[in-house]
Write a protein that holds these residues in place. Structure first.
Motif, short mmCIF file in Angstrom:
data_model
loop_
_atom_site.label_atom_id
_atom_site.label_comp_id
_atom_site.label_asym_id
_atom_site.label_seq_id
_atom_site.Cartn_x
_atom_site.Cartn_y
_atom_site.Cartn_z
N ARG A 143 -3.08 10.15 -5.91
CA ARG A 143 -3.01 8.93 -6.72
C ARG A 143 -1.83 8.97 -7.68
N ARG A 144 -1.55 10.13 -8.22
CA ARG A 144 -0.42 10.27 -9.13
C ARG A 144 0.90 9.95 -8.43
N LEU A 145 0.92 10.19 -7.11
CA LEU A 145 2.12 9.94 -6.33
C LEU A 145 2.14 8.53 -5.73
N GLY A 146 1.14 7.73 -6.10
CA GLY A 146 1.14 6.33 -5.68
C GLY A 146 0.30 6.02 -4.46
N MET A 147 -0.38 7.01 -3.92
CA MET A 147 -1.24 6.77 -2.75
C MET A 147 -2.61 6.28 -3.18
N GLN A 148 -3.32 5.68 -2.25
CA GLN A 148 -4.75 5.49 -2.41
C GLN A 148 -5.42 6.82 -2.07
N ALA A 149 -6.57 7.09 -2.68
CA ALA A 149 -7.23 8.37 -2.41
C ALA A 149 -8.72 8.25 -2.66
N LEU A 150 -9.48 8.95 -1.82
CA LEU A 150 -10.93 8.97 -1.95
C LEU A 150 -11.45 10.38 -1.69
N HIS A 151 -12.44 10.79 -2.49
CA HIS A 151 -13.19 11.99 -2.11
C HIS A 151 -13.88 11.69 -0.80
N VAL A 152 -14.00 12.68 0.07
CA VAL A 152 -14.53 12.43 1.41
C VAL A 152 -15.92 11.80 1.38
N LEU A 202 4.38 12.09 3.56
CA LEU A 202 4.79 10.69 3.50
C LEU A 202 6.07 10.45 4.30
N GLY A 203 6.96 11.43 4.27
CA GLY A 203 8.18 11.32 5.06
C GLY A 203 7.89 11.28 6.55
N ARG A 204 6.90 12.06 6.97
CA ARG A 204 6.52 12.05 8.39
C ARG A 204 5.89 10.71 8.79
N MET A 205 5.20 10.08 7.85
CA MET A 205 4.54 8.81 8.16
C MET A 205 5.51 7.63 8.10
N ASN A 206 6.56 7.76 7.30
CA ASN A 206 7.53 6.67 7.11
C ASN A 206 6.83 5.41 6.60
N LEU A 207 5.93 5.61 5.63
CA LEU A 207 5.20 4.52 5.01
C LEU A 207 5.35 4.60 3.49
N LEU A 208 5.16 3.47 2.82
CA LEU A 208 5.11 3.48 1.36
C LEU A 208 3.85 4.20 0.90
N PRO A 209 3.91 4.95 -0.19
CA PRO A 209 2.71 5.65 -0.67
C PRO A 209 1.51 4.74 -0.85
N GLU A 210 1.73 3.51 -1.33
CA GLU A 210 0.61 2.61 -1.61
C GLU A 210 -0.14 2.19 -0.35
N ASN A 211 0.50 2.38 0.82
CA ASN A 211 -0.14 2.01 2.08
C ASN A 211 -0.76 3.20 2.80
N VAL A 212 -0.83 4.34 2.09
CA VAL A 212 -1.42 5.56 2.66
C VAL A 212 -2.67 5.93 1.88
N LEU A 213 -3.73 6.22 2.61
CA LEU A 213 -4.99 6.67 2.02
C LEU A 213 -5.16 8.16 2.27
N PHE A 214 -5.41 8.91 1.21
CA PHE A 214 -5.67 10.35 1.33
C PHE A 214 -7.16 10.58 1.16
N ILE A 215 -7.76 11.36 2.07
CA ILE A 215 -9.19 11.66 2.04
C ILE A 215 -9.38 13.18 2.07
N GLY A 216 -10.16 13.70 1.10
CA GLY A 216 -10.41 15.13 1.08
C GLY A 216 -11.56 15.49 0.17
N ASP A 217 -11.90 16.77 0.16
CA ASP A 217 -13.10 17.21 -0.58
C ASP A 217 -12.77 17.87 -1.92
N ASN A 218 -11.48 18.03 -2.24
CA ASN A 218 -11.08 18.65 -3.49
C ASN A 218 -10.47 17.58 -4.39
N PHE A 232 -5.71 13.24 5.97
CA PHE A 232 -6.95 13.98 5.75
C PHE A 232 -6.65 15.41 5.32
N ASP A 233 -7.46 15.92 4.43
CA ASP A 233 -7.56 17.36 4.26
C ASP A 233 -8.24 17.89 5.52
#
Length: 220
Positions: free
Chosen positions: A202-211, A177-193, A13-14
């Motif tokens: 998304r460019r780094l391979g994560m899932q992402a959604l505007h909040v 991502l290093g702290r999570m020890n997960l593949l980028p594709e299995n991480v969802l990023f949520i934020g308002d920017n 999360f942001d």
């Protein structure tokens, strides 16, 4: 045939505008009047206008010294320099710098609270690995997360002040991502920017959604 979305095993999360609703005013001279009066009792004598001018100048200088494209500073170091320059007697510069940074935040604060729809997202994802990646100052941002009972719900919190650079620098996401020890594709990023919290993840391979999209998708 549509491709199935990878499983979400961790959520980043942001902070501000996503989990925390906040409004501050760092331009208002009243912010510096309040801080100037507080500093008197810490052994530092400086007028509100000189304090504002000195703060803005030192922040800009510190940012330029990083040499980063998206620079970040540590505001406690900025205030430590101001206090050292204007001290009326011997002071503990490091400690007072941190205390002054928090006093400055308090003086500038106009609104602070949790965004309830995002609290419900935390409830929904409570069994996943959870983290925050924020363009923020640990010296007071961590305190805000703690007082709003958010900090202990997270596995870790990363602030830009820890690194000397901000989102959307790719390195800050890589650290998370290093702290999570997960593949980028299995991480969802949520934020308002959109640039910081959607495009770059998304460019780094994560899932992402505007909040706001996350609220709609997950019924928050």
């Amino acid at each position: 045939m549509s491709r199935r979305r990878p499983r979400v095993e961790g959520v980043l999360f942001d902070c501000y505008g996503t989990l925390i609703d906040i409004m501050t005013d760092e331009d208002d001279i009243r912010t510096y009047q309040c801080l100037s009066r507080w500093l008197i009792y810490q052994g530092v004598r400086i007028t509100p206008r000189s304090l504002r001018a000195g703060y803005l100048r030192r922040v800009q200088e510190a940012a330029e010294l990083t040499g980063e494209r998206y620079p970040e500073v540590q505001v406690e170091e900025v205030f430590a320099g101001i206090c050292a320059e204007h001290s009326a007697w011997e002071i503990d510069v490091g400690q007072l710098g941190a205390e002054a940074a928090r006093a400055f935040r308090a003086a500038s604060l106009r609104r602070l609270g949790v965004i309830e729809k995002s609290r419900r997202l935390l409830d929904l994802f409570g069994t996943r690995k959870l983290g925050v990646v924020s363009n923020g100052q640990r010296v007071f941002s961590e305190q805000e997360l703690r007082v709003l009972n958010l900090y202990d719900r997270l596995n870790f919190v990363i602030f830009s002040s820890d690194f000397g650079y901000q989102k959307p620098d790719p390195r800050i996401y890589t650290a998370a991502l290093g702290r999570m020890n997960l593949l980028p594709e299995n991480v969802l990023f949520i934020g308002d920017n959109r640039e910081n919290d959607v495009t770059m993840p998304r460019r780094l391979g994560m899932q992402a959604l505007h909040v706001e999209d996350a609220w709609r998708r997950y019924g928050a």
